[in-house]
Design a protein around this motif. Sequence first.
Motif, PDB file in Angstrom:
ATOM      1  N   HIS A 225     -12.161  -2.477   3.138  1.00 30.37           N
ATOM      2  CA  HIS A 225     -12.757  -1.908   4.325  1.00 30.37           C
ATOM      3  C   HIS A 225     -12.072  -0.698   4.897  1.00 30.37           C
ATOM      4  CE1 HIS A 225     -16.262  -4.758   4.749  1.00 30.37           C
ATOM      5  NE2 HIS A 225     -15.144  -5.507   4.094  1.00 30.37           N
ATOM      6  N   PHE A 226     -10.928  -0.604   4.758  1.00 28.89           N
ATOM      7  CA  PHE A 226      -9.992   0.185   5.240  1.00 28.89           C
ATOM      8  C   PHE A 226      -8.835   0.927   4.266  1.00 28.89           C
ATOM      9  CE2 PHE A 226     -11.104  -2.741   8.506  1.00 28.89           C
ATOM     10  CZ  PHE A 226     -11.167  -2.086   9.815  1.00 28.89           C
ATOM     11  N   SER A 227      -8.465   2.083   4.262  1.00 26.80           N
ATOM     12  CA  SER A 227      -7.614   2.600   3.565  1.00 26.80           C
ATOM     13  C   SER A 227      -5.991   2.208   4.175  1.00 26.80           C
ATOM     14  CB  SER A 227      -7.503   4.012   3.553  1.00 26.80           C
ATOM     15  OG  SER A 227      -7.664   4.797   4.703  1.00 26.80           O
ATOM     16  N   VAL A 228      -5.130   2.454   3.754  1.00 26.58           N
ATOM     17  CA  VAL A 228      -3.799   2.017   4.346  1.00 26.58           C
ATOM     18  C   VAL A 228      -2.772   3.102   4.254  1.00 26.58           C
ATOM     19  CG1 VAL A 228      -1.690   0.374   4.405  1.00 26.58           C
ATOM     20  CG2 VAL A 228      -4.143  -0.373   3.571  1.00 26.58           C
ATOM     21  N   LEU A 229      -1.947   3.443   5.265  1.00 25.15           N
ATOM     22  CA  LEU A 229      -0.844   4.446   5.179  1.00 25.15           C
ATOM     23  C   LEU A 229       0.298   4.008   5.469  1.00 25.15           C
ATOM     24  CD1 LEU A 229      -0.296   7.429   4.741  1.00 25.15           C
ATOM     25  CD2 LEU A 229      -0.783   7.759   6.945  1.00 25.15           C
ATOM     26  N   HIS A 230       1.427   3.832   4.672  1.00 29.23           N
ATOM     27  CA  HIS A 230       2.361   3.200   4.845  1.00 29.23           C
ATOM     28  C   HIS A 230       3.636   4.394   5.120  1.00 29.23           C
ATOM     29  CE1 HIS A 230       1.352  -0.865   3.575  1.00 29.23           C
ATOM     30  NE2 HIS A 230       0.961  -0.473   2.544  1.00 29.23           N
ATOM     31  N   VAL A 231       4.184   4.131   6.106  1.00 30.60           N
ATOM     32  CA  VAL A 231       5.504   5.138   6.560  1.00 30.60           C
ATOM     33  C   VAL A 231       6.662   4.358   6.202  1.00 30.60           C
ATOM     34  CG1 VAL A 231       6.269   6.476   8.366  1.00 30.60           C
ATOM     35  CG2 VAL A 231       3.772   6.288   8.238  1.00 30.60           C
ATOM     36  N   ASP A 232       7.508   5.080   5.677  1.00 29.28           N
ATOM     37  CA  ASP A 232       9.168   4.684   5.723  1.00 29.28           C
ATOM     38  C   ASP A 232       9.733   5.737   6.788  1.00 29.28           C
ATOM     39  OD1 ASP A 232       9.002   2.761   3.607  1.00 29.28           O
ATOM     40  OD2 ASP A 232       8.573   4.473   2.093  1.00 29.28           O
ATOM     41  N   ALA A 233      10.634   5.107   7.295  1.00 32.14           N
ATOM     42  CA  ALA A 233      11.743   5.886   8.214  1.00 32.14           C
ATOM     43  C   ALA A 233      12.380   6.882   7.326  1.00 32.14           C
ATOM     44  CB  ALA A 233      12.376   4.813   8.934  1.00 32.14           C
ATOM     45  N   PRO A 234      12.893   8.127   7.957  1.00 33.65           N
ATOM     46  CA  PRO A 234      13.669   8.723   7.034  1.00 33.65           C
ATOM     47  C   PRO A 234      14.790   7.914   6.321  1.00 33.65           C
ATOM     48  CG  PRO A 234      13.102   9.937   9.262  1.00 33.65           C
ATOM     49  CD  PRO A 234      12.606   8.465   9.285  1.00 33.65           C
TER      50      PRO A 234
ATOM     51  N   GLY B  24      16.412  -2.262   8.351  1.00 38.94           N
ATOM     52  CA  GLY B  24      17.087  -2.929   7.388  1.00 38.94           C
ATOM     53  C   GLY B  24      15.910  -3.196   6.108  1.00 38.94           C
ATOM     54  N   LEU B  25      14.545  -2.557   6.428  1.00 35.32           N
ATOM     55  CA  LEU B  25      13.521  -2.807   5.437  1.00 35.32           C
ATOM     56  C   LEU B  25      12.849  -1.704   5.283  1.00 35.32           C
ATOM     57  CD1 LEU B  25      11.731  -5.852   7.193  1.00 35.32           C
ATOM     58  CD2 LEU B  25      13.520  -5.867   5.446  1.00 35.32           C
ATOM     59  N   ASN B  26      12.185  -1.436   4.271  1.00 42.27           N
ATOM     60  CA  ASN B  26      11.110  -0.224   4.102  1.00 42.27           C
ATOM     61  C   ASN B  26       9.781  -0.866   4.090  1.00 42.27           C
ATOM     62  OD1 ASN B  26      10.884  -1.297   1.420  1.00 42.27           O
ATOM     63  ND2 ASN B  26      12.473   0.107   0.623  1.00 42.27           N
ATOM     64  N   HIS B  27       8.832   0.028   3.455  1.00 43.85           N
ATOM     65  CA  HIS B  27       7.366  -0.493   3.679  1.00 43.85           C
ATOM     66  C   HIS B  27       7.111  -1.412   2.744  1.00 43.85           C
ATOM     67  CE1 HIS B  27       5.980   2.177   0.150  1.00 43.85           C
ATOM     68  NE2 HIS B  27       5.232   1.346   0.192  1.00 43.85           N
ATOM     69  N   LYS B  28       7.993  -1.289   1.602  1.00 46.43           N
ATOM     70  CA  LYS B  28       7.676  -2.627   0.250  1.00 46.43           C
ATOM     71  C   LYS B  28       8.042  -3.725   0.603  1.00 46.43           C
ATOM     72  CE  LYS B  28       7.157   0.613  -3.465  1.00 46.43           C
ATOM     73  NZ  LYS B  28       7.656   1.071  -4.849  1.00 46.43           N
ATOM     74  N   SER B  29       9.371  -3.588   0.931  1.00 46.77           N
ATOM     75  CA  SER B  29       9.984  -5.148   1.712  1.00 46.77           C
ATOM     76  C   SER B  29       9.569  -5.707   2.839  1.00 46.77           C
ATOM     77  CB  SER B  29      11.601  -4.924   1.614  1.00 46.77           C
ATOM     78  OG  SER B  29      11.803  -4.005   2.546  1.00 46.77           O
ATOM     79  N   CYS B  30       8.992  -5.025   3.968  1.00 44.81           N
ATOM     80  CA  CYS B  30       8.190  -5.333   4.989  1.00 44.81           C
ATOM     81  C   CYS B  30       6.811  -5.936   4.902  1.00 44.81           C
ATOM     82  CB  CYS B  30       8.332  -4.230   5.775  1.00 44.81           C
ATOM     83  SG  CYS B  30       8.182  -4.844   7.621  1.00 44.81           S
ATOM     84  N   PHE B  31       6.114  -5.130   3.825  1.00 46.70           N
ATOM     85  CA  PHE B  31       4.557  -5.515   4.040  1.00 46.70           C
ATOM     86  C   PHE B  31       3.950  -5.725   2.661  1.00 46.70           C
ATOM     87  CE2 PHE B  31       5.182  -2.325   7.686  1.00 46.70           C
ATOM     88  CZ  PHE B  31       4.832  -3.021   8.514  1.00 46.70           C
ATOM     89  N   ASN B  32       4.717  -5.870   1.472  1.00 41.58           N
ATOM     90  CA  ASN B  32       4.293  -6.148   0.352  1.00 41.58           C
ATOM     91  C   ASN B  32       3.578  -7.419   0.230  1.00 41.58           C
ATOM     92  OD1 ASN B  32       4.445  -3.637  -0.994  1.00 41.58           O
ATOM     93  ND2 ASN B  32       5.702  -4.429  -2.694  1.00 41.58           N
ATOM     94  N   SER B  33       4.153  -8.556   0.860  1.00 40.14           N
ATOM     95  CA  SER B  33       3.828  -9.909   0.800  1.00 40.14           C
ATOM     96  C   SER B  33       2.614 -10.034   1.522  1.00 40.14           C
ATOM     97  CB  SER B  33       4.927 -10.766   1.480  1.00 40.14           C
ATOM     98  OG  SER B  33       6.035 -11.108   0.815  1.00 40.14           O
ATOM     99  N   LEU B  34       2.230  -9.219   2.638  1.00 43.91           N
ATOM    100  CA  LEU B  34       1.109  -9.318   3.137  1.00 43.91           C
ATOM    101  C   LEU B  34      -0.004  -8.548   2.510  1.00 43.91           C
ATOM    102  CD1 LEU B  34      -0.565  -9.902   6.053  1.00 43.91           C
ATOM    103  CD2 LEU B  34       0.403  -7.720   6.776  1.00 43.91           C
ATOM    104  N   PHE B  35       0.155  -7.468   2.293  1.00 41.29           N
ATOM    105  CA  PHE B  35      -0.887  -6.609   1.430  1.00 41.29           C
ATOM    106  C   PHE B  35      -1.210  -7.031   0.035  1.00 41.29           C
ATOM    107  CE2 PHE B  35      -0.278  -4.023   4.982  1.00 41.29           C
ATOM    108  CZ  PHE B  35      -1.349  -3.375   5.758  1.00 41.29           C
ATOM    109  N   ASN B  36      -0.460  -7.658  -0.486  1.00 42.30           N
ATOM    110  CA  ASN B  36      -0.451  -8.212  -1.794  1.00 42.30           C
ATOM    111  C   ASN B  36      -1.205  -9.682  -1.912  1.00 42.30           C
ATOM    112  OD1 ASN B  36       0.519  -6.142  -3.049  1.00 42.30           O
ATOM    113  ND2 ASN B  36       2.391  -6.787  -3.480  1.00 42.30           N
ATOM    114  N   TYR B  37      -1.419 -10.149  -0.435  1.00 38.23           N
ATOM    115  CA  TYR B  37      -2.037 -11.474  -0.482  1.00 38.23           C
ATOM    116  C   TYR B  37      -3.523 -11.399  -0.589  1.00 38.23           C
ATOM    117  CZ  TYR B  37      -2.184 -16.428   1.510  1.00 38.23           C
ATOM    118  OH  TYR B  37      -2.560 -17.636   1.386  1.00 38.23           O
ATOM    119  N   GLU B  38      -4.066 -12.421  -1.119  1.00 40.39           N
ATOM    120  CA  GLU B  38      -5.552 -12.376  -1.705  1.00 40.39           C
ATOM    121  C   GLU B  38      -6.464 -12.026  -0.535  1.00 40.39           C
ATOM    122  OE1 GLU B  38      -8.552 -14.629  -4.777  1.00 40.39           O
ATOM    123  OE2 GLU B  38      -6.959 -15.678  -3.867  1.00 40.39           O
TER     124      GLU B  38
END
Length: 340
Positions: A78-87, A56-70
């Motif tokens: 310190h780390f690169s990030v790789l977001h995967v969207d299910a097909p 019911g989500l994709n990488h933006k709706s699931c993780f944007n709140s976390l990764f946009n948090y200060e």
Amino acid sequence: MSKRSCCCFVIDQKQDEAKKHLLEHDVETSHGVLHVTMRGVARGNRPTILTFHDIGLNHKSCFNSLFNYEDMQEVTQHFSVLHVDAPGQQENAAVFPTGYQYPNMDELAEMLPSVLTQLVKSVIGIGVGAGACILTKLALTQPSLVEGLVLINIDPCAKGWVDWAASKLSGWTSNLVDIIMAHHFSTDELTENKEIIQTYRLHISQDIPQENLAMFYNSYDRCPALLVVGDTSPAVDAVVECNSRLDPTKTTLLKMADCGGLPQVVQPGKLAEAFKYFVQGMGYMPTAGMTRLVRSRTHSASSVGSTEGVRNRGATNPLPEGAACTSPQPPAAPTIQMTA
């Protein structure tokens, strides 16, 4: 300009800067194409953070709140990030053609090594719900690729629940949206948190093609692991049960107070701090500061036990300020609770 306005401007500036370093890829795998988004570049021998979202989500709706948090900006320095969207779950995805065979959970996990070997060396996975199950399968079959896992709302028995739900439906209509909403939110949340409920109901019903969503839904199974669940999440009992069956020397359970089924959205600051503590225990970010993490020394309705900190490579990381540590008898998986 007020102090608050300055702070907001700085955060927005950082987010705009981060967007400049986003690269999207469509990667061909043995089970079809995966859409992925790379944030930053792999840094030397450090792992990349790999995310996989829930149904019911994709990488933006699931993780944007976390990764946009200060607070999370310290981590992404310190780390690169790789977001995967299910097909078929990414933004503006096309509807699959008639007869398309959607990958099952095992096949979704099998798609990931093709992506990882092209873009990164190793990963620390962050998965939610179905995404947590997929990343767990990846770690079991490709242990050399996975250095650690953060698993939010993982339910190893979810497939049986999905089969039951599917058998009750005569077709994939608005009923699917209701079932997925119940998967993410408790009964109290569905009636009380009206703003966020409405936001996610609209996203699930309008932003992802319903045919693609139904296919992903219907497919829904030994490194250090941090299990995360809100104390009012519909998945709380399943997560606690899963935790009880894992190696207590490598697994930590984080139960977040006053939090439901989307801790990465509702309390991104606490989750960001927990993640920093987790990677610190793996030997990364040794100077990261922690303030909210407190270890539980009691067995209660919100705690299943406690031991020493998250471990990796045979080392125990130092406890943060305000944390207590015991060596329980018999061993139990560590539990972390968050203070205000």
